[in-house]
Design a protein around this motif. Structure first.
Motif, PDB file in Angstrom:
ATOM      1  N   LEU A 280       0.835  -1.206   0.000  1.00  0.00           N
ATOM      2  CA  LEU A 280       0.000   0.000   0.000  1.00  0.00           C
ATOM      3  C   LEU A 280       0.869   1.256   0.000  1.00  0.00           C
ATOM      4  O   LEU A 280       0.633   2.186  -0.799  1.00  0.00           O
ATOM      5  CB  LEU A 280      -0.915  -0.024   1.225  1.00  0.00           C
ATOM      6  N   ILE A 281       1.879   1.299   0.864  1.00  0.00           N
ATOM      7  CA  ILE A 281       2.778   2.455   0.921  1.00  0.00           C
ATOM      8  C   ILE A 281       3.538   2.597  -0.391  1.00  0.00           C
ATOM      9  O   ILE A 281       3.720   3.713  -0.911  1.00  0.00           O
ATOM     10  CB  ILE A 281       3.767   2.312   2.098  1.00  0.00           C
ATOM     11  N   ALA A 282       3.976   1.468  -0.944  1.00  0.00           N
ATOM     12  CA  ALA A 282       4.713   1.483  -2.217  1.00  0.00           C
ATOM     13  C   ALA A 282       3.872   2.102  -3.327  1.00  0.00           C
ATOM     14  O   ALA A 282       4.372   2.910  -4.133  1.00  0.00           O
ATOM     15  CB  ALA A 282       5.135   0.069  -2.588  1.00  0.00           C
ATOM     16  N   LEU A 283       2.585   1.744  -3.384  1.00  0.00           N
ATOM     17  CA  LEU A 283       1.685   2.285  -4.409  1.00  0.00           C
ATOM     18  C   LEU A 283       1.544   3.791  -4.257  1.00  0.00           C
ATOM     19  O   LEU A 283       1.628   4.542  -5.245  1.00  0.00           O
ATOM     20  CB  LEU A 283       0.321   1.605  -4.296  1.00  0.00           C
ATOM     21  N   LEU A 284       1.336   4.256  -3.022  1.00  0.00           N
ATOM     22  CA  LEU A 284       1.161   5.691  -2.783  1.00  0.00           C
ATOM     23  C   LEU A 284       2.432   6.475  -3.101  1.00  0.00           C
ATOM     24  O   LEU A 284       2.372   7.584  -3.651  1.00  0.00           O
ATOM     25  CB  LEU A 284       0.752   5.919  -1.323  1.00  0.00           C
ATOM     26  N   ILE A 285       3.583   5.906  -2.767  1.00  0.00           N
ATOM     27  CA  ILE A 285       4.858   6.571  -3.063  1.00  0.00           C
ATOM     28  C   ILE A 285       5.062   6.694  -4.564  1.00  0.00           C
ATOM     29  O   ILE A 285       5.450   7.747  -5.077  1.00  0.00           O
ATOM     30  CB  ILE A 285       6.032   5.800  -2.415  1.00  0.00           C
ATOM     31  N   GLN A 286       4.771   5.604  -5.310  1.00  0.00           N
ATOM     32  CA  GLN A 286       4.968   5.592  -6.758  1.00  0.00           C
ATOM     33  C   GLN A 286       3.991   6.516  -7.481  1.00  0.00           C
ATOM     34  O   GLN A 286       4.342   7.124  -8.503  1.00  0.00           O
ATOM     35  CB  GLN A 286       4.819   4.164  -7.281  1.00  0.00           C
ATOM     36  N   LEU A 287       2.783   6.650  -6.935  1.00  0.00           N
ATOM     37  CA  LEU A 287       1.790   7.528  -7.566  1.00  0.00           C
ATOM     38  C   LEU A 287       2.222   8.996  -7.489  1.00  0.00           C
ATOM     39  O   LEU A 287       1.904   9.786  -8.377  1.00  0.00           O
ATOM     40  CB  LEU A 287       0.429   7.359  -6.890  1.00  0.00           C
ATOM     41  N   GLU A 288       2.933   9.353  -6.449  1.00  0.00           N
ATOM     42  CA  GLU A 288       3.315  10.759  -6.270  1.00  0.00           C
ATOM     43  C   GLU A 288       4.652  11.091  -6.908  1.00  0.00           C
ATOM     44  O   GLU A 288       4.833  12.197  -7.438  1.00  0.00           O
ATOM     45  CB  GLU A 288       3.344  11.106  -4.783  1.00  0.00           C
ATOM     46  N   SER A 289       5.613  10.153  -6.830  1.00  0.00           N
ATOM     47  CA  SER A 289       6.923  10.435  -7.426  1.00  0.00           C
ATOM     48  C   SER A 289       7.605   9.117  -7.784  1.00  0.00           C
ATOM     49  O   SER A 289       7.583   8.163  -6.997  1.00  0.00           O
ATOM     50  CB  SER A 289       7.807  11.230  -6.460  1.00  0.00           C
ATOM     51  N   LYS A 290       8.169   9.089  -8.971  1.00  0.00           N
ATOM     52  CA  LYS A 290       8.852   7.879  -9.424  1.00  0.00           C
ATOM     53  C   LYS A 290      10.185   7.724  -8.694  1.00  0.00           C
ATOM     54  O   LYS A 290      10.855   8.688  -8.397  1.00  0.00           O
ATOM     55  CB  LYS A 290       9.098   7.937 -10.941  1.00  0.00           C
ATOM     56  N   GLY A 291      10.517   6.483  -8.435  1.00  0.00           N
ATOM     57  CA  GLY A 291      11.768   6.213  -7.744  1.00  0.00           C
ATOM     58  C   GLY A 291      11.620   5.000  -6.843  1.00  0.00           C
ATOM     59  O   GLY A 291      10.555   4.362  -6.795  1.00  0.00           O
ATOM     60  N   PRO A 292      12.652   4.638  -6.127  1.00  0.00           N
ATOM     61  CA  PRO A 292      12.593   3.453  -5.261  1.00  0.00           C
ATOM     62  C   PRO A 292      11.617   3.654  -4.101  1.00  0.00           C
ATOM     63  O   PRO A 292      11.395   4.772  -3.654  1.00  0.00           O
ATOM     64  CB  PRO A 292      14.027   3.320  -4.758  1.00  0.00           C
ATOM     65  N   VAL A 293      11.056   2.546  -3.639  1.00  0.00           N
ATOM     66  CA  VAL A 293      10.139   2.586  -2.489  1.00  0.00           C
ATOM     67  C   VAL A 293      10.930   2.745  -1.200  1.00  0.00           C
ATOM     68  O   VAL A 293      10.531   3.487  -0.301  1.00  0.00           O
ATOM     69  CB  VAL A 293       9.274   1.307  -2.435  1.00  0.00           C
ATOM     70  N   PHE A 294      12.046   2.062  -1.155  1.00  0.00           N
ATOM     71  CA  PHE A 294      12.870   2.100   0.059  1.00  0.00           C
ATOM     72  C   PHE A 294      14.049   3.052  -0.124  1.00  0.00           C
ATOM     73  O   PHE A 294      14.546   3.258  -1.231  1.00  0.00           O
ATOM     74  CB  PHE A 294      13.386   0.704   0.409  1.00  0.00           C
TER      75      PHE A 294
END
Length: 447
Positions: A280-294
């Protein structure tokens, strides 16, 4: 020279031990454990309980001991006793013993020993209030700390100290001989001395007098640079040696207890929370800005060794390695939320499972900040005697986030050193609980 009046104090700890042994042995009759050799079992648990108690200083409870220290001692004692209890099954080849009944026996002994321990301690404190088990004391010195100590003697009758007199060293009429006569005539038990107000010759005379007259001598530290440290006195053969601090986590039993706590809590968080939260966090991070999750960053850990500390990425990818500041434009919207609730720190449970970090400990800083603080902040390196933590005493005491002033890092170090020198499992549990509460409420300095 008069004999020392002990007023039955020497019988208190053996009495507690006998009560506990009585509970341990009597409780076995309440459960169908199917033990084939009851006498052997009774002898086994009694002897090992005594050995364990001596090793853990289980009955070394002072009249001024805090409840949290007593509870910590109980947890430590019973964690090891659980291993001893179940080791009996394999060591003496007792396959018919009911593990379930043994577990109920173990829990019952915990409740019974804890209950009676606190009941007797409560009764003992009341006994002291009414004049029993009293220690007559005098104080030599007149300053802020001696006044605070005298106030404690007067306001805490349950401690069992009866203040008799204060001797002011700096007064013209002060005389050690008069002081010594008063101590003998009034059968004083303990003498408290302010170190800063006495000369070396006076200290030597007081030490000689108390030793020759069987009086307990205690010093009130005044020199903040040396004597407020938790000094440990040892002998190397016949040579006395002082060390500045004792670190509880150097003890292998404490290490085992802390590591067990770390692993169990880490597995719970990784399996029970991160297994579904990470996607879930990974999806939200990717939706706002491209790049690694961690996001990983080099930090200094135990013995100043470097390791990679993991976080969820909360900022836009950039070449800047500086710590986030208030209103930092690099922090994303989802980043603000996960930083404020400390969710961004949860991947560090992987560091804990790997053994690089602990759940609770001094927070690790960036390598470049560590090098700066090590040069400019006194005793900063003491933090690295233990593993760094996801959270720490400094963080739940209001010193987390950005270092805005020199006072912030000084206070953080102060709390970290207190934690290093005073670790207990209960303190870890308390800090973990407070961290969870703060995460739910959100923290002002988490930006």
């Amino acid at each position: 020279m008069k004999a020392k009046i002990r007023r039955y104090s020497t019988y208190i700890n053996p009495f507690f031990c006998l009560i506990d042994l009585f509970i341990l042995n009597l409780t076995t009759l309440l459960f169908q454990t199917n033990i084939d050799q009851n006498l052997l079992f009774s002898f086994y648990i009694s002897v090992l309980w005594i050995v364990l108690s001596i090793k853990n200083e289980f009955y070394d409870i002072k009249r001024f001991s805090k409840v949290i220290h007593i509870l910590s001692s109980l947890i430590r004692q019973f964690l090891i006793f659980a291993l001893i209890l179940y080791a009996f099954i394999g060591f003496f080849k007792q396959p018919n013993i009911s593990r379930w009944e043994m577990g109920k026996y173990f829990l019952t002994t915990i409740y019974a020993v804890t209950f009676f321990k606190f009941v007797f301690l409560y009764l003992l404190s009341k006994y002291r209030i009414f004049g029993g088990n009293i220690r007559k004391v005098v104080v030599i010195g007149d300053n802020k700390k001696t006044s605070q100590l005298i106030k404690i003697f007067k306001e805490k009758p349950d401690f069992g100290y009866k203040f008799q007199k204060k001797f002011c060293v700096n007064k013209p009429d002060f005389d050690l001989e008069t002081c010594f006569n008063f101590i003998i005539e009034n059968e004083i038990d303990e003498v408290y001395c302010s170190i800063a107000e006495l000369s070396n010759n006076q200290l030597r005379d007081i030490v000689n007098f108390t030793e020759n007259n069987l009086k307990i001598l205690k010093f009130i530290p005044d020199n903040k640079d040396i004597f407020t440290k938790k000094m440990i006195f040892n002998y190397y053969e016949y040579i006395p040696v002082l060390s500045f601090r004792e670190i509880p986590l150097d003890d292998y039993i404490n290490k085992f207890i802390k590591r067990t706590f770390d692993v169990l809590l880490s597995l719970f968080v990784l399996v029970g929370i991160l297994s579904w939260l990470t996607p879930l966090i990974a999806l939200l991070i990717q939706l706002e800005s491209k790049g690694p999750v961690f996001f990983k960053q080099r930090r200094n850990g135990l013995d100043y060794k470097e390791f990679y500390c993991y976080k969820y990425r909360s900022m836009k990818p950039s070449n800047s390695a500086n710590q986030a500041t208030k209103g930092d434009a690099r922090v994303t919207r989802i980043g603000k939320f996960i930083r404020r609730t400390s969710i961004d720190e949860l991947p560090q449970f992987l560091n804990v499972l790997k053994g690089e970090m602990s759940v609770v400990g001094p927070r690790p800083h960036m390598v470049k900040h560590n090098e700066e603080f090590a040069r400019n902040v006194d005793k900063f390196m003491v933090r690295h005697f233990v593993k760094p933590g996801i959270t720490g005493l400094a963080q739940v005491s209001g010193f987390r986030g950005e270092i805005e002033t020199n006072k912030d890092i000084v206070n953080r170090v102060k709390y970290d050193i207190f934690y290093v020198e005073n670790w207990s499992l209960l303190l870890d549990i308390k800090i973990t609980f407070l961290t969870a509460i703060n995460a739910i409420k959100g923290e002002e300095k988490a930006y």
